[in-house]
Design a protein around this motif. Structure first.
Motif, mmCIF file in Angstrom:
data_model
loop_
_atom_site.group_PDB
_atom_site.id
_atom_site.type_symbol
_atom_site.label_atom_id
_atom_site.label_comp_id
_atom_site.label_asym_id
_atom_site.label_seq_id
_atom_site.Cartn_x
_atom_site.Cartn_y
_atom_site.Cartn_z
ATOM 1 N N LEU A 364 27.035 1.156 -33.231
ATOM 2 C CA LEU A 364 27.085 -0.197 -32.674
ATOM 3 C C LEU A 364 26.439 -1.198 -33.618
ATOM 4 O O LEU A 364 26.882 -2.350 -33.725
ATOM 5 N N SER A 365 25.408 -0.763 -34.336
ATOM 6 C CA SER A 365 24.749 -1.649 -35.293
ATOM 7 C C SER A 365 25.701 -2.049 -36.416
ATOM 8 O O SER A 365 25.719 -3.210 -36.857
ATOM 9 N N ARG A 366 26.513 -1.106 -36.886
ATOM 10 C CA ARG A 366 27.463 -1.417 -37.962
ATOM 11 C C ARG A 366 28.498 -2.444 -37.506
ATOM 12 O O ARG A 366 28.944 -3.283 -38.296
ATOM 13 N N ALA A 367 28.883 -2.357 -36.237
ATOM 14 C CA ALA A 367 29.932 -3.244 -35.727
ATOM 15 C C ALA A 367 29.366 -4.429 -34.945
ATOM 16 O O ALA A 367 30.124 -5.185 -34.336
ATOM 17 N N ARG A 368 28.073 -4.611 -34.976
ATOM 18 C CA ARG A 368 27.416 -5.643 -34.177
ATOM 19 C C ARG A 368 27.924 -7.042 -34.550
ATOM 20 O O ARG A 368 27.836 -7.454 -35.701
ATOM 21 N N PRO A 369 28.426 -7.783 -33.582
ATOM 22 C CA PRO A 369 28.866 -9.140 -33.885
ATOM 23 C C PRO A 369 27.685 -10.109 -33.943
ATOM 24 O O PRO A 369 26.604 -9.824 -33.413
ATOM 25 N N GLN A 370 27.883 -11.243 -34.569
ATOM 26 C CA GLN A 370 26.835 -12.255 -34.624
ATOM 27 C C GLN A 370 26.590 -12.843 -33.241
ATOM 28 O O GLN A 370 27.519 -12.969 -32.429
ATOM 29 N N HIS A 371 25.353 -13.203 -32.999
ATOM 30 C CA HIS A 371 24.943 -13.930 -31.792
ATOM 31 C C HIS A 371 25.238 -13.166 -30.506
ATOM 32 O O HIS A 371 25.473 -13.769 -29.447
#
Length: 536
Positions: A364-371
């Motif tokens: 999830l960290s790799r794909a984490r979107p901004q904001h």
């Protein structure tokens, strides 16, 4: 011929003037007189169970920083809501909770659906609880409820309303009052605090949830940098109040007396702002503070100050106190720079089956979107959340303040509705354990009906993992009821209208997570994981 005003029309005009035009509820026969001819400029958010309704309203109020109006069904509906009402109380969330009461002419005989002791039922989890003695007192009771809910420390209040009160004739308009929502600390006492902080050789800051609630995120950063002080999050924080990727951040202070005492060793002064001293979880005996360590606490809640077992307290709004304190304390550039918190970003080359929580959070960290905003109720994996998904912005992390479960699934709905209400678009991601998910799963239906873009990631480890860790700590073998076989979470989610998938690999998890973010719909991703032993 003019239409005569009633308690109903006068109260609705008052609610408009107070900005209380969104009603979270689950209606019953004792509430229909309140909801009759529901105005077109009001919004009714239907939840399928009262605990979900309270959690939605709680997160909505936290996100918008405005009180929310809740309408429940008599004593039974209020009873269903109490678990999440506890969370709202501990989170200092301003909620005006109402419930219908039976017809006044029937009350003497304890009729069906009556609340026999309405004002006492929600105590002690509300600041004020009242059933008007007369129908014509209802608008004034609403005004007092609003004032009580928003004044510090903010919190939920309760009104019990007989169903026949609403059509009672009443001349309007209601009296509208304005009340203060903040108060400044005693300047002389704050000055003495500043002197002690300036004289400290190695201070520690613990910035609690009330700092974020008071919009004190950036002010906390400025204070920490001026002091050159190590910053910790308090035990079991329900909001993040400091950027967790900042060089001064040192992680959580712990959850037990021993863990916190050991963690604070070496600090001669601990300054706790906007948090309890302390919110303990497991009982592991030790020293509350290490020898030679002193503590100062700043809070806007006299009860929190009174409950502290050590230290000196100061009452005041978190943001105002931090800003004033920053201007008073001496520069800390001469202090030794705290060592940056070590972060572990290594994973085994071979993927596990089932996945470990670390593998899930790393993905999830790799794909984490901004904001993005995260709502977490995976109790046994909170450490992994902090490791891989640190909070880096204000208002970006929410968790239950009570310790009960069943809050996060509907709370994610409240966050998304609150963002919509204030014109903000950001990804809402809920990370929930398979056990927690069952408590308020009906909240998904509301998310779908409201067309909300929420991604639920449910970690399916087939057990109450945190309770197995407690069983080891408490030396209680053979406890029943800790395993959760046979739950088809994805099928339940589909039945409530969500898109739902089961995944077993990091590749599939990342793919489905990205698709869910792009879809703009409510999606449930169920990922099978290994149980996690929690360090208590």
């Amino acid at each position: 011929m003019s239409v005569k005003s009633t308690v109903h029309t006068v109260t609705y005009d008052l609610l408009r003037s107070l900005g209380l035009t969104t009603v979270f509820g689950n209606p019953g026969s004792t509430e229909e007189t309140f909801l009759q001819n529901f105005p077109k400029d009001f919004q009714y958010v239907l939840g399928l169970q009262e605990a979900s309704v309270i959690a939605m309203a709680d997160a909505f109020a936290q996100t918008t920083r405005r009180p929310a109006l809740v309408n429940l069904h008599s004593s039974a509906g209020l009873g269903n809501s109490i678990g999440n009402l506890v969370a709202a109380y501990h989170a200092h969330t301003p909620l005006i909770v109402t419930a219908g009461q039976q017809h006044r002419e029937l009350l003497i005989g304890d009729p069906y659906l009556s609340n026999r002791d309405a004002a006492n039922m929600p105590r002690p989890w509300v600041k004020w609880s009242y059933e008007p003695a007369r129908a014509q007192d209802l608008p004034e009771a609403f005004m007092r409820a609003y004032a009580m809910a928003v004044q510090p420390p903010a919190g939920p209040v309760f009104l019990s309303i007989p169903l026949d009160d609403w059509n009672h004739p009443l001349e309007g308009p209601a009296v509208v009052r304005d009340v203060s929502r903040t108060y400044a600390p005693d300047p002389e006492r704050l000055r003495r605090f500043a002197e002690r902080i300036t004289a400290s050789r190695r201070p520690a800051l613990i910035l609690g949830p009330d700092v974020d609630r008071a919009r004190g995120w950036q002010a906390g950063v400025e204070l920490a940098e001026r002091l050159n002080a190590a910053v910790y999050s308090p035990p079991l924080a329900d909001r993040a109040s400091f950027p967790e990727d900042h060089p001064l951040f040192q992680g959580s202070v712990g959850m037990s007396v021993k863990a916190i005492g050991d963690r604070l060793a070496g600090h001669d002064l601990v300054v706790v702002i906007g948090a309890e001293v302390f919110r303990y979880y497991p009982y592991v005996p030790g020293d509350i503070l290490p020898a030679g360590t002193e503590l100062l606490q700043i809070t806007d809640d006299p009860a929190v100050a009174g409950a502290a077992r050590v230290g000196d307290s100061l009452l005041g709004d978190a943001l105002l106190s931090i800003e004033l304190l920053t201007a008073m304390v001496g520069d800390g550039s001469g202090r030794a720079q705290p060592e940056p918190m070590p972060r572990r970003h290594d994973l085994p080359e071979t993927e596990r089956s089932p996945l470990t929580p670390d593998e899930v959070y790393a993905t999830l960290s790799r794909a984490r979107p901004q904001h993005a905003v995260f709502v977490n109720e995976s109790t046994s994996t909170m450490a992994q959340h902090a490791e891989w998904l640190p909070a880096v912005e204000p208002d970006s992390f929410f968790a239950t303040a009570s310790g009960g479960i069943g809050w996060a699934a509907p709370a994610a709905v409240g966050v998304a509705l609150g963002d919509r209400d204030r014109g903000v678009t950001r990804p809402v991601i809920a990370l929930i354990g398979d056990g927690s998910f069952q408590y308020s799963v009906q909240g998904l239906w509301t998310a779908v009906q409201q067309n909300l873009a929420i991604v639920y990631v449910v970690m399916r480890n087939h057990e109450y993992s945190i309770l197995k860790s407690f069983a080891e700590l408490e030396e209680t073998p053979g406890v029943p009821g800790l395993d959760l076989p046979g739950l088809d979470i994805a099928s339940v989610a589909r039945g409530l209208g969500c898109h739902a998938v089961d995944v077993t690999s990091t590749g599939d998890l990342e793919k489905e997570f990205i698709l869910a973010l792009e879809s703009g719909a409510t999606t449930v991703i169920v990922v099978t994981t290994q149980p996690e032993k929690t360090m208590l």
